[in-house]
Each structure stands twice: as structure tokens, then as C-alpha cells.
Design an enzyme around this catalytic site. Sequence first.
Site, PDB file in Angstrom:
ATOM      1  N   HIS A  12       0.825  -1.218   0.000  1.00 20.96           N
ATOM      2  CA  HIS A  12       0.000   0.000   0.000  1.00 20.96           C
ATOM      3  C   HIS A  12       0.858   1.267   0.000  1.00 20.96           C
ATOM      4  O   HIS A  12       2.046   1.243   0.307  1.00 20.96           O
ATOM      5  CB  HIS A  12      -0.933   0.012   1.216  1.00 20.96           C
ATOM      6  CG  HIS A  12      -0.198   0.039   2.524  1.00 20.96           C
ATOM      7  ND1 HIS A  12       0.378   1.187   3.043  1.00 20.96           N
ATOM      8  CD2 HIS A  12       0.064  -0.945   3.400  1.00 20.96           C
ATOM      9  CE1 HIS A  12       0.951   0.906   4.196  1.00 20.96           C
ATOM     10  NE2 HIS A  12       0.784  -0.394   4.433  1.00 20.96           N
ATOM     11  N   GLU A  87      -2.623  -7.132   7.271  1.00 20.40           N
ATOM     12  CA  GLU A  87      -1.318  -7.115   7.930  1.00 20.40           C
ATOM     13  C   GLU A  87      -1.394  -7.955   9.201  1.00 20.40           C
ATOM     14  O   GLU A  87      -2.484  -8.316   9.660  1.00 20.40           O
ATOM     15  CB  GLU A  87      -0.928  -5.665   8.253  1.00 20.40           C
ATOM     16  CG  GLU A  87       0.442  -5.502   8.884  1.00 20.40           C
ATOM     17  CD  GLU A  87       1.589  -6.047   8.039  1.00 20.40           C
ATOM     18  OE1 GLU A  87       1.704  -7.295   7.934  1.00 20.40           O
ATOM     19  OE2 GLU A  87       2.367  -5.254   7.509  1.00 20.40           O
TER      20      GLU A  87
END
Length: 193
Positions: A12, A87
Site C-alpha cells: 500500500h 497485515e
Amino acid sequence: MNSHITLFLIRHGETEENRLRILQGHLPGTLTPEGIRQARERAEDLANAEAPFDLLLCSDLLRARRTADIIGERLHLAVRPTPLLRERDWGSITGRRIEEVIRTANEAPGVESVEAMSSRARILLDVIRNDYPDAQRVLLVSHGLFLRVLQAAVHGKEIKAIPPMKNLEVRILGISAPLSDFSTSAAIEATDA
């Protein structure tokens, strides 16, 4: 079902929390103006790829979702969020500065184990194969540490052998056969969070 899939792993865009070196874990994260610029630039690069992409999967956490939305809009691809690409859950140390917890991060209460992350990586690959049997070129927008776990799985290496990824870096993985068991490191650095 395709026997060969090419995965394009994308971390990201830069977040405010990245700048502050905060363990984001399952926090949403806030893209910086630089992170948005990075995503737009990467989207342009991907639009000029030799072949089109078949599928765009992303983490359901906001920082990855916003990055994927920018890329998907430019490539005219639907964005499909999944918690499999999240994550690492940093449990009780989520939101803390990396420097404060680096030495004890793996032992903190509620921290997701390496084995659990590795299991998610295997499940993700099975989902891609089984739920999207025609997809050959797949974009995955996720997070630094999880993408290292995925690379370790594919290459049969320990996580510490996989270098950290920069924001909006792209790494390409070819998958030709089901993964066998793979090794994982018992400890992971907190530098990608």
C-alpha cells in the site's frame, strides 16, 4: 483451473503511521498525499503493462483498500477486498512506535503468530486458484509484512530472507504448482508494519 498464475504483489501507499513508525497492524491507516501520488503513479505504470490483469484483490484495511481503489479505477478492474490479505495483528502493541516494542514484539499479548500468517498465505493461494480459476495475472494490494510471508511461502524460505518492501513496490511471483510445507522464521522484524 490454471496451472500457472503470476502474482503482482504491491505494498500500500505511504501512511501517516508509516512516517511516525507506528505498528499499524489492523488499524485502518491514513494515506499521505505522497501515498496517494505513489498509488496514482503505480497505476499508470501498471496500465502500461504488456498484458492486462485479470483480478485485483486487496486487504480490507483502509490503507490498502484506498491504494487498490486508485489502481483499480485506472485499470478498470473491480477491487475485491479480503481479510486474508490483512497485515499482522499486533495485538496489545498495535498503535505503538516500533522503537518502543521492537525487542519484545513477538511475545506481546495478542500478537498474531507467524504460523497463523503463513496459514493465511496458503489459504489465499488456494482461494485464488479455486475461486478465480481463469485468473492468470493477479494484482494483490496488501501490507509489507504479510507480503513477505507470502513470498517466503512461495520461495520456501524463512521470512528474514525476504527483504522488506517499500510503499508501492511491486514484486512478481510465478506460481506453477501447489505449495508444499515451507519454513518460517520464528521471529519477524516489525519494520514493515
